[in-house]
Design an enzyme around this catalytic site. Structure first.
Site, PDB file in Angstrom:
ATOM      1  N   ALA A 194     -42.469  10.666 -53.608  1.00 44.10           N
ATOM      2  CA  ALA A 194     -44.524  10.508 -54.273  1.00 44.10           C
ATOM      3  C   ALA A 194     -44.411   8.872 -53.328  1.00 44.10           C
ATOM      4  O   ALA A 194     -45.598   7.906 -53.417  1.00 44.10           O
ATOM      5  CB  ALA A 194     -43.841   9.513 -55.831  1.00 44.10           C
TER       6      ALA A 194
ATOM      7  N   ARG B 101     -34.327   0.302 -37.113  1.00 49.40           N
ATOM      8  CA  ARG B 101     -34.017   1.453 -38.278  1.00 49.40           C
ATOM      9  C   ARG B 101     -32.379   1.816 -38.776  1.00 49.40           C
ATOM     10  O   ARG B 101     -32.454   2.013 -39.919  1.00 49.40           O
ATOM     11  CB  ARG B 101     -33.802   2.950 -37.505  1.00 49.40           C
ATOM     12  CG  ARG B 101     -35.185   3.837 -36.834  1.00 49.40           C
ATOM     13  CD  ARG B 101     -35.379   4.570 -36.359  1.00 49.40           C
ATOM     14  NE  ARG B 101     -37.112   4.829 -36.168  1.00 49.40           N
ATOM     15  CZ  ARG B 101     -37.189   4.964 -34.828  1.00 49.40           C
ATOM     16  NH1 ARG B 101     -36.333   3.767 -34.272  1.00 49.40           N
ATOM     17  NH2 ARG B 101     -38.764   4.888 -34.357  1.00 49.40           N
TER      18      ARG B 101
ATOM     19  N   ILE C 131     -36.351  13.412 -42.706  1.00 52.98           N
ATOM     20  CA  ILE C 131     -36.807  12.216 -42.026  1.00 52.98           C
ATOM     21  C   ILE C 131     -36.165  10.489 -42.473  1.00 52.98           C
ATOM     22  O   ILE C 131     -36.507  10.258 -41.355  1.00 52.98           O
ATOM     23  CB  ILE C 131     -38.118  12.589 -43.215  1.00 52.98           C
ATOM     24  CG1 ILE C 131     -38.929  13.824 -42.671  1.00 52.98           C
ATOM     25  CG2 ILE C 131     -39.502  11.239 -42.607  1.00 52.98           C
ATOM     26  CD1 ILE C 131     -40.269  14.511 -43.184  1.00 52.98           C
TER      27      ILE C 131
ATOM     28  N   HIS D 160     -33.555   9.512 -32.847  1.00 53.24           N
ATOM     29  CA  HIS D 160     -34.116   9.360 -33.211  1.00 53.24           C
ATOM     30  C   HIS D 160     -34.422   7.210 -33.364  1.00 53.24           C
ATOM     31  O   HIS D 160     -34.610   7.231 -34.804  1.00 53.24           O
ATOM     32  CB  HIS D 160     -35.008   9.493 -34.349  1.00 53.24           C
ATOM     33  CG  HIS D 160     -36.163   9.311 -34.879  1.00 53.24           C
ATOM     34  ND1 HIS D 160     -37.767   9.327 -34.527  1.00 53.24           N
ATOM     35  CD2 HIS D 160     -36.732   8.572 -36.552  1.00 53.24           C
ATOM     36  CE1 HIS D 160     -38.590   8.154 -34.957  1.00 53.24           C
ATOM     37  NE2 HIS D 160     -37.674   8.016 -36.523  1.00 53.24           N
TER      38      HIS D 160
ATOM     39  N   GLY E 115     -44.717   6.643 -49.068  1.00 55.25           N
ATOM     40  CA  GLY E 115     -45.732   6.512 -48.365  1.00 55.25           C
ATOM     41  C   GLY E 115     -45.513   7.793 -47.765  1.00 55.25           C
ATOM     42  O   GLY E 115     -47.187   8.472 -47.109  1.00 55.25           O
ATOM     43  N   ILE E 116     -44.860   8.700 -47.122  1.00 54.03           N
ATOM     44  CA  ILE E 116     -44.480  10.017 -46.058  1.00 54.03           C
ATOM     45  C   ILE E 116     -44.711  10.567 -47.134  1.00 54.03           C
ATOM     46  O   ILE E 116     -45.869  12.027 -46.929  1.00 54.03           O
ATOM     47  CB  ILE E 116     -43.208  10.059 -45.527  1.00 54.03           C
ATOM     48  CG1 ILE E 116     -43.551   8.883 -44.741  1.00 54.03           C
ATOM     49  CG2 ILE E 116     -43.500  10.864 -45.077  1.00 54.03           C
ATOM     50  CD1 ILE E 116     -42.095   8.727 -43.445  1.00 54.03           C
ATOM     51  N   GLY E 117     -44.467  10.906 -48.422  1.00 53.89           N
ATOM     52  CA  GLY E 117     -44.733  11.924 -49.485  1.00 53.89           C
ATOM     53  C   GLY E 117     -45.719  12.420 -49.675  1.00 53.89           C
ATOM     54  O   GLY E 117     -46.180  14.042 -49.881  1.00 53.89           O
TER      55      GLY E 117
ATOM     56  N   ARG F 194     -45.901  12.129 -30.956  1.00 57.79           N
ATOM     57  CA  ARG F 194     -46.761  10.598 -29.907  1.00 57.79           C
ATOM     58  C   ARG F 194     -46.480  10.791 -28.664  1.00 57.79           C
ATOM     59  O   ARG F 194     -47.547  10.381 -28.096  1.00 57.79           O
ATOM     60  CB  ARG F 194     -45.695   9.088 -30.522  1.00 57.79           C
ATOM     61  CG  ARG F 194     -45.748   8.915 -31.381  1.00 57.79           C
ATOM     62  CD  ARG F 194     -44.840   7.382 -31.610  1.00 57.79           C
ATOM     63  NE  ARG F 194     -45.224   6.940 -32.894  1.00 57.79           N
ATOM     64  CZ  ARG F 194     -43.792   6.901 -34.159  1.00 57.79           C
ATOM     65  NH1 ARG F 194     -42.293   6.842 -33.356  1.00 57.79           N
ATOM     66  NH2 ARG F 194     -44.119   6.050 -34.796  1.00 57.79           N
TER      67      ARG F 194
ATOM     68  N   ASP G 215     -42.180  11.541 -31.856  1.00 56.79           N
ATOM     69  CA  ASP G 215     -41.852  11.303 -30.677  1.00 56.79           C
ATOM     70  C   ASP G 215     -42.256  12.323 -30.135  1.00 56.79           C
ATOM     71  O   ASP G 215     -42.661  11.996 -28.882  1.00 56.79           O
ATOM     72  CB  ASP G 215     -40.238  10.976 -30.524  1.00 56.79           C
ATOM     73  CG  ASP G 215     -39.369   9.989 -31.436  1.00 56.79           C
ATOM     74  OD1 ASP G 215     -39.969   9.399 -31.713  1.00 56.79           O
ATOM     75  OD2 ASP G 215     -38.602  10.402 -31.953  1.00 56.79           O
TER      76      ASP G 215
ATOM     77  N   MET H 233     -47.045  10.631 -40.020  1.00 58.00           N
ATOM     78  CA  MET H 233     -45.176  10.959 -40.065  1.00 58.00           C
ATOM     79  C   MET H 233     -45.392  12.473 -40.434  1.00 58.00           C
ATOM     80  O   MET H 233     -45.044  13.071 -40.259  1.00 58.00           O
ATOM     81  CB  MET H 233     -44.429  10.226 -40.875  1.00 58.00           C
ATOM     82  CG  MET H 233     -42.583  10.137 -41.242  1.00 58.00           C
ATOM     83  SD  MET H 233     -42.238  11.084 -39.550  1.00 58.00           S
ATOM     84  CE  MET H 233     -41.812  13.133 -40.560  1.00 58.00           C
TER      85      MET H 233
HETATM   86  N1  LIG Z   1     -37.638  10.831 -38.910  1.00 57.41           N
HETATM   87  C1  LIG Z   1     -38.996   9.272 -38.081  1.00 57.41           C
HETATM   88  O1  LIG Z   1     -39.574   9.895 -37.589  1.00 57.41           O
HETATM   89  C2  LIG Z   1     -39.154   8.734 -39.416  1.00 57.41           C
HETATM   90  C3  LIG Z   1     -38.427   8.610 -40.075  1.00 57.41           C
HETATM   91  N2  LIG Z   1     -38.951   7.282 -41.350  1.00 57.41           N
HETATM   92  C4  LIG Z   1     -38.222   6.926 -42.472  1.00 57.41           C
HETATM   93  O2  LIG Z   1     -38.640   8.484 -43.676  1.00 57.41           O
HETATM   94  C5  LIG Z   1     -38.602   6.919 -44.843  1.00 57.41           C
HETATM   95  C6  LIG Z   1     -39.516   6.840 -46.253  1.00 57.41           C
HETATM   96  O3  LIG Z   1     -40.720   6.313 -45.765  1.00 57.41           O
HETATM   97  P1  LIG Z   1     -41.294   5.728 -46.465  1.00 57.41           P
HETATM   98  O4  LIG Z   1     -42.385   7.264 -46.978  1.00 57.41           O
HETATM   99  O5  LIG Z   1     -42.907   5.197 -45.419  1.00 57.41           O
HETATM  100  O6  LIG Z   1     -40.827   4.969 -47.812  1.00 57.41           O
HETATM  101  P2  LIG Z   1     -41.525   4.461 -49.162  1.00 57.41           P
HETATM  102  O7  LIG Z   1     -41.092   3.400 -49.925  1.00 57.41           O
HETATM  103  O8  LIG Z   1     -43.359   5.029 -48.919  1.00 57.41           O
HETATM  104  O9  LIG Z   1     -41.329   6.239 -49.985  1.00 57.41           O
HETATM  105  C7  LIG Z   1     -40.258   6.172 -50.428  1.00 57.41           C
HETATM  106  C8  LIG Z   1     -39.930   6.776 -51.270  1.00 57.41           C
HETATM  107  O10 LIG Z   1     -38.193   7.437 -51.278  1.00 57.41           O
HETATM  108  C9  LIG Z   1     -38.210   7.079 -53.202  1.00 57.41           C
HETATM  109  N3  LIG Z   1     -36.802   7.354 -53.446  1.00 57.41           N
HETATM  110  C10 LIG Z   1     -36.078   6.087 -53.064  1.00 57.41           C
HETATM  111  N4  LIG Z   1     -34.800   6.237 -53.611  1.00 57.41           N
HETATM  112  C11 LIG Z   1     -35.046   7.768 -53.501  1.00 57.41           C
HETATM  113  C12 LIG Z   1     -34.034   8.882 -54.836  1.00 57.41           C
HETATM  114  N5  LIG Z   1     -32.663   8.528 -54.034  1.00 57.41           N
HETATM  115  N6  LIG Z   1     -34.275  10.178 -55.113  1.00 57.41           N
HETATM  116  C13 LIG Z   1     -35.104  10.532 -54.537  1.00 57.41           C
HETATM  117  N7  LIG Z   1     -36.510   9.665 -54.164  1.00 57.41           N
HETATM  118  C14 LIG Z   1     -36.048   8.868 -53.768  1.00 57.41           C
HETATM  119  C15 LIG Z   1     -38.833   5.965 -53.228  1.00 57.41           C
HETATM  120  O11 LIG Z   1     -39.204   6.220 -55.413  1.00 57.41           O
HETATM  121  C16 LIG Z   1     -40.134   6.443 -52.742  1.00 57.41           C
HETATM  122  O12 LIG Z   1     -41.152   6.640 -53.850  1.00 57.41           O
HETATM  123  C17 LIG Z   1     -37.854   5.793 -44.275  1.00 57.41           C
HETATM  124  O13 LIG Z   1     -36.158   5.572 -44.423  1.00 57.41           O
HETATM  125  C18 LIG Z   1     -38.756   5.290 -43.000  1.00 57.41           C
HETATM  126  O14 LIG Z   1     -37.586   5.037 -42.412  1.00 57.41           O
HETATM  127  C19 LIG Z   1     -40.435   6.726 -41.549  1.00 57.41           C
HETATM  128  C20 LIG Z   1     -41.536   6.841 -40.451  1.00 57.41           C
HETATM  129  C21 LIG Z   1     -40.956   8.346 -39.406  1.00 57.41           C
HETATM  130  O1  LIG Z   2     -40.434   2.935 -36.994  1.00 61.46           O
HETATM  131  C1  LIG Z   2     -40.072   3.305 -38.059  1.00 61.46           C
HETATM  132  O2  LIG Z   2     -39.719   2.327 -38.492  1.00 61.46           O
HETATM  133  C2  LIG Z   2     -40.353   5.078 -38.732  1.00 61.46           C
HETATM  134  C3  LIG Z   2     -40.194   5.322 -37.397  1.00 61.46           C
HETATM  135  O3  LIG Z   2     -39.134   6.008 -37.753  1.00 61.46           O
HETATM  136  C4  LIG Z   2     -40.911   5.902 -36.551  1.00 61.46           C
HETATM  137  O4  LIG Z   2     -42.236   5.449 -37.236  1.00 61.46           O
HETATM  138  O5  LIG Z   2     -40.630   6.654 -35.802  1.00 61.46           O
END
Ligand SMILES: NC(=O)C1=CN([C@@H]2O[C@H](COP(=O)(O)OP(=O)(O)OC[C@H]3O[C@@H](n4cnc5c(N)ncnc54)[C@H](O)[C@@H]3O)[C@@H](O)[C@H]2O)C=CC1
Ligand SMILES: O=C([O-])CC(=O)C(=O)O
Length: 335
Positions: A32, A110, A140, A200, A34-36, A176, A173, A249
């Site tokens: 639910a 991070r 992720i 990452h 931002g990414i999900g 981008r 990465d 993402m």
């Molecule tokens: N690997 C990558 O390249 C990237 C990784 N990320 C990471 O992805 C993660 C999520 O980012 P967003 O979606 O923007 O955050 P967000 O806050 O919009 O969504 C995170 C979701 O996780 C849920 N959540 C929290 N605890 C949970 C649990 N125990 N079980 C299931 N769901 C749970 C929340 O309710 C929320 O809906 C962050 O840690 C962010 O840093 C973000 C961008 C790139």
């Molecule tokens: O920058 C962040 O925290 C989220 C992320 O991992 C990315 O955008 O590569």
């Protein structure tokens, strides 16, 4: 968006028995967020997916109801923690994609997310070990350099760790890098492939620009390398306290999930992507996880490639990445 792969998919579905397609339940944990949400939307469009199972601690019934009206073949179910929701979401999953956890705000690294996200990821790992021990797990949640080792340790503790099935998603990465290089070279990004290795976060992200077949000046190399390593910060800054990259993402995560599905149930050969896995490449230096090009096959990460030929410039980037990576990995392993 998966038009290019559709022909292969339908051919593969005909070639495989129905049991092959029954394998393609995909669970999204953190669905639910931002990414999900956009990630789930893109997965709803993926013809390999037969059942899209959405888990979050809040709001998944609404997201699932909404997505379930889209007229693609997969069934959609939504689960929260109530009524054994996590177990229901994970049971029989073939692929589990995990964007659960908090994102960065300006000024944070991070690694600053570790305290919150480590326990979220550990809890999800313990549940996956129990309810879908054979699933392909795509992480992720940040900090990826630590959350992948955390997940691995939980699977090891439960006696179900298969290094071929645990992947840190570093595709953003790669996406981008392709976009940024295409921009300065006036090319279509689809013709620009950049292998990005390492981890990452910041200096652990190492683009191998010498392998693109393009020429760069020293100024271009410095600027591109910095932009690829710190691309996440650009988005965090622009979002100004409301989060980090979500849409790009979701695009990257859907692309990597599609690659895993094509290789594991689609019968596609020669699927190669960079991903952060348990790796022998720098194991002699005590760095047990590393992203390089990995060949995906029916069993997952089947062949881990080395770095290939790299420039002196890139060797220096690797030298700077390794100690930081080792620190991040150890922190995850010891959690
Ligand atoms: N690997 C990558 O390249 C990237 C990784 N990320 C990471 O992805 C993660 C999520 O980012 P967003 O979606 O923007 O955050 P967000 O806050 O919009 O969504 C995170 C979701 O996780 C849920 N959540 C929290 N605890 C949970 C649990 N125990 N079980 C299931 N769901 C749970 C929340 O309710 C929320 O809906 C962050 O840690 C962010 O840093 C973000 C961008 C790139
Ligand atoms: O920058 C962040 O925290 C989220 C992320 O991992 C990315 O955008 O590569």
């Amino acid at each position: 968006m998966f038009a290019a792969t559709r022909a292969t998919t339908f051919a593969a579905k005909r070639a495989f028995s129905t049991s092959a397609t029954n394998l393609s339940k995909v669970a999204v944990l953190g669905a639910a967020g931002g990414i999900g949400q956009p990630l789930s939307l893109l997965l709803k469009e993926n013809p390999h997916v037969t059942h899209l199972s959405l888990y979050d601690i809040v709001n998944t019934p609404g997201v699932a109801a909404d997505l379930s009206h889209i007229n693609t073949n997969s069934k959609v179910t939504g689960h929260t923690a109530a009524n054994n929701g996590l177990e229901e979401a994970l049971k029989d999953a073939h692929v589990v994609v995990i964007p659960a956890g908090v994102p960065r705000k300006p000024g944070m690294t991070r690694d600053d997310l570790f305290n919150t996200n480590a326990s979220i990821v550990k809890g999800l790992a313990e549940a996956a070990a129990k309810h879908c021990p054979k699933a392909h797990i795509l992480i992720i949640s940040n900090p990826v350099n630590s959350t992948v080792p955390i997940f691995a340790e939980a699977l090891k503790k439960a006696g179900v760790f298969d290094p071929k099935r645990l992947y840190g998603v570093t595709t953003l990465d790669v996406v981008r890098a392709s976009r940024f290089v295409a921009e300065i070279k006036n090319k279509d990004p689809k013709d620009v492939k950049v292998t990005v290795v390492g981890g990452h976060s910041g200096v652990t992200i190492v683009p191998l620009l010498s392998q693109t077949g393009l020429d760069f000046t020293k100024e271009e190399l410095d600027a591109l390398t910095h932009r690829i390593q710190f691309g996440g910060d650009e988005v965090v800054k622009a979002k100004d306290g409301t989060g980090s990259a979500t849409l790009s993402m979701a695009f990257a995560g859907a692309r990597f999930a599609n690659s895993v599905l094509e290789a594991t149930v689609g019968g596609k050969k020669g699927v190669v992507e960079p991903t952060f896995v348990q790796s022998p490449v720098f194991a002699d230096k005590g760095v047990d996880y590393f992203s390089t090009l990995v060949e995906l096959g029916p069993n997952g990460a089947e062949k881990i490639h080395g770095l290939g030929e790299i420039s002196e410039y890139e060797q220096k980037l690797i030298d700077a990445a390794l100690p930081e990576l080792k620190k991040n990995i150890t922190k995850g392993e010891e959690f």
